[in-house]
Design an enzyme around this catalytic site. Sequence first.
Site, short mmCIF file in Angstrom:
data_model
loop_
_atom_site.label_atom_id
_atom_site.label_comp_id
_atom_site.label_asym_id
_atom_site.label_seq_id
_atom_site.Cartn_x
_atom_site.Cartn_y
_atom_site.Cartn_z
N GLU A 9 0.97 -1.12 0.04
CA GLU A 9 -0.03 -0.02 -0.14
C GLU A 9 0.95 1.30 0.06
OE1 GLU A 9 -2.50 -0.02 3.39
OE2 GLU A 9 -3.53 -1.75 2.69
N LYS A 16 2.63 4.39 1.35
CA LYS A 16 2.68 4.90 2.68
C LYS A 16 2.71 6.45 2.71
CE LYS A 16 5.76 4.45 6.77
NZ LYS A 16 5.14 5.62 7.26
N ARG A 19 -1.98 9.84 11.40
CA ARG A 19 -2.86 8.84 11.51
C ARG A 19 -4.16 9.16 12.10
NH1 ARG A 19 -0.44 2.60 12.84
NH2 ARG A 19 -2.57 1.63 12.52
N ARG A 49 -2.77 8.90 16.90
CA ARG A 49 -1.94 7.69 16.74
C ARG A 49 -2.00 7.47 18.37
NH1 ARG A 49 2.73 5.67 18.36
NH2 ARG A 49 3.80 4.16 17.25
N GLU A 82 -5.19 7.80 7.04
CA GLU A 82 -3.78 8.70 6.96
C GLU A 82 -4.66 9.97 6.30
OE1 GLU A 82 -1.24 7.81 8.70
OE2 GLU A 82 0.36 9.34 7.88
N ARG A 124 3.52 -4.54 17.54
CA ARG A 124 4.57 -4.31 16.43
C ARG A 124 5.19 -5.75 15.88
NH1 ARG A 124 6.74 0.39 14.63
NH2 ARG A 124 6.65 1.50 17.03
N LYS A 179 7.13 -1.53 7.18
CA LYS A 179 7.33 -0.30 6.40
C LYS A 179 8.48 -0.22 5.57
CE LYS A 179 8.23 1.61 11.10
NZ LYS A 179 7.96 2.41 12.16
P1 ATP Z 1 5.14 3.71 14.23
O1 ATP Z 1 3.83 3.88 13.77
O2 ATP Z 1 5.76 2.50 13.25
O3 ATP Z 1 5.72 3.77 15.48
P2 ATP Z 1 5.73 6.00 13.06
O4 ATP Z 1 4.50 6.50 13.53
O5 ATP Z 1 7.15 6.95 13.19
O6 ATP Z 1 6.04 4.72 13.66
P3 ATP Z 1 6.09 5.15 10.59
O7 ATP Z 1 7.37 4.40 10.87
O8 ATP Z 1 6.39 6.33 9.59
O9 ATP Z 1 5.40 5.87 11.70
O10 ATP Z 1 5.22 4.08 9.98
C1 ATP Z 1 3.89 3.76 10.41
C2 ATP Z 1 2.56 4.86 9.95
O11 ATP Z 1 2.66 5.16 8.69
C3 ATP Z 1 1.64 4.43 10.66
O12 ATP Z 1 1.34 4.86 11.82
C4 ATP Z 1 0.63 5.66 9.73
O13 ATP Z 1 0.42 6.74 10.30
C5 ATP Z 1 1.32 5.66 8.44
N1 ATP Z 1 0.75 4.95 7.23
C6 ATP Z 1 0.76 5.58 6.03
N2 ATP Z 1 0.19 4.94 5.13
C7 ATP Z 1 -0.30 3.81 5.85
C8 ATP Z 1 -1.07 2.65 5.35
N3 ATP Z 1 -1.21 2.55 4.02
N4 ATP Z 1 -1.11 1.56 6.20
C9 ATP Z 1 -0.78 1.64 7.46
N5 ATP Z 1 -0.12 2.84 7.89
C10 ATP Z 1 -0.02 3.84 7.17
#
Ligand code: ATP
Length: 585
Positions: A250, A252, A257, A272, A301, A418, A424
Amino acid sequence: MDFLTLTEIFEDMHKTNSRLVLIDHLVTLFKRTPVNTIKKIIYLLQGKLSPAYEGDELGLGEKLTIKAIAESSGISVKEVEEKYGRVGDLGDTAKEIAKNKYQQTLVSEKITIERIYSTFEKIAKSTGSQSQIIKLRLVSSLLNDATPLESKYIIKFLLGTLRLGIAEYSIIDALAIAFTGNRNNRKKIEETYNVYTDLGTIAEILSKKDLEGLNELQITPLKPIRPMLAERIMDPIEGLKKGNGMIAFEYKLDGERVQIHKDGLKVQLFSRSLEKITNHYPDIVDTIKKFSIDNCILEAEIVPFHLETKRIQPFQELMHRKRKYNINDVILKYPIKVFLFDILYLEGNNLTQYEYTKRRTILESIVKENKNHTIELVKQIVSSNLNQIERFFRKAKDDGCEGLMLKQLNSKYRAGAREFLWMKLKKEYDNTLGDSFDLTVIGALLGKGKRTGYYGALLLAAYDKNSDNFQSICKVGTGFSDRDLELIYNELKNYVIETKPYNVNSNLKMDIWYTPKLVLEVIASEITLSPSHTAAYGLIQKNFGVALRFPKYSGRIRFDKKPEDSTNTSELIQLFNRQVKRNKL
Ligand code: ATP
């Protein structure tokens, strides 16, 4: 239970820097608390009046608090201000003044938890033109009956400066010990908490019933659940292996979030970190209200979106949505788009146990039935073909995405976990670390020259869940624009603390220490072993922790992350090992 007993326990908690001792204090407190009070005690421990997601704020300003102290002690506002100037903390000021109070009521009423809680509730609820007068009266009457120690904590609570620094993990541990006699039962409590994030209600059930009683707490619309998280991977092949050759990819997106909850005509949005953000996005609320569904929980998102170019804008633009006033103007000026990527609940049914592919099909049909220009499905392909995946990755980057999310086709939605069920893959996957770090600020060195008045470098920490400690990992002094410096400085001002807090583990000498609160995103070139930093100390090599090499602030404050959501020790170990493996190739 009376409030004085609680404040004495607070004092003992402040004195310790051991997590185990802190948990012992909590266990003693929980065992002594009557069933009908436990819920309130849990919220008060968290500096709240209800679960954090309700977002209840007492909203008492310093000015009004000073007036209330003056009124209840019979001294002038000026005298209170002078004393405050000398003491430096308004809670301690109230305590000092109460010690010498000459205008005592003849018979002081003992303050119960019930009275504290209901007065705080009245203060939180009072709005309108008379609210300041009502609040003043409520606080000063409470202070009239309060002992010096109680006065200190009443003020700290009202101003939101209680900062006992008790992590949810510690409360969960203490609940397991106090009510089931076995710390291992924390697992079941945590599992419940993942889908029902109200620790007050969990504690109440545990104190009334037994562990099995928790089964009645199920996923419910309007109550946020802890989000499922993703592991980092370095290339698509790594992901395909985890998914037995076939994976859903998908886009990103880089935005905010959101968990969208609908129950009849009620719609709530949660961030989040499970904070209520409904007021930031009235446009989304309106759209969802019109959905032909009675109740559901969706995940998406939100990204800033240019209506003419139809392009995703930088995530920073979402900051404008955090305004309290004139939000309707902001909606027009800063349009957004919502990309749905999951559905967890629909028409009374918990969908978290459905496989990813089934949830995606349901989501697709919902989007089809509820066509709207602000809501879309996140772009996706299911593939095993590396060329096709590479093309999709490139397209995602061209469309302004951060990279790709990989999801195992048969994965259930695991709230709060996790794991490699979700992965990711970021744009910068060709660098050895493949990701940025989210680290909590714990200290600072004062700045010199151009930075006089600000700080020269910030000490950052990773989080260790086992010890509930923030462990230093690097000092960062680059990547800050003048605007960043000012913004971060002003944020950090709220968290300055006299001595190193109990949950900070660092051997370095700093000019300033902070209560762990503010999370910053940092990029770095490498993870190295370090004799002076305490992150993952002794876990990779004896007498060594790990540090970040050439750390640089990325320009992003992670307001959406709690300090406990910082990059944690096990992630660091995993990244370090992966780096070693890559370097050997
Ligand atoms: P994490 O949530 O893993 O602790 P983070 O908040 O820094 O880390 P990232 O590491 O960038 O976020 O990766 C996860 C985040 O990506 C999700 O919390 C969500 O906000 C975002 N995201 C974007 N697109 C998607 C998607 N298609 N599915 C799930 N999450 C997505």
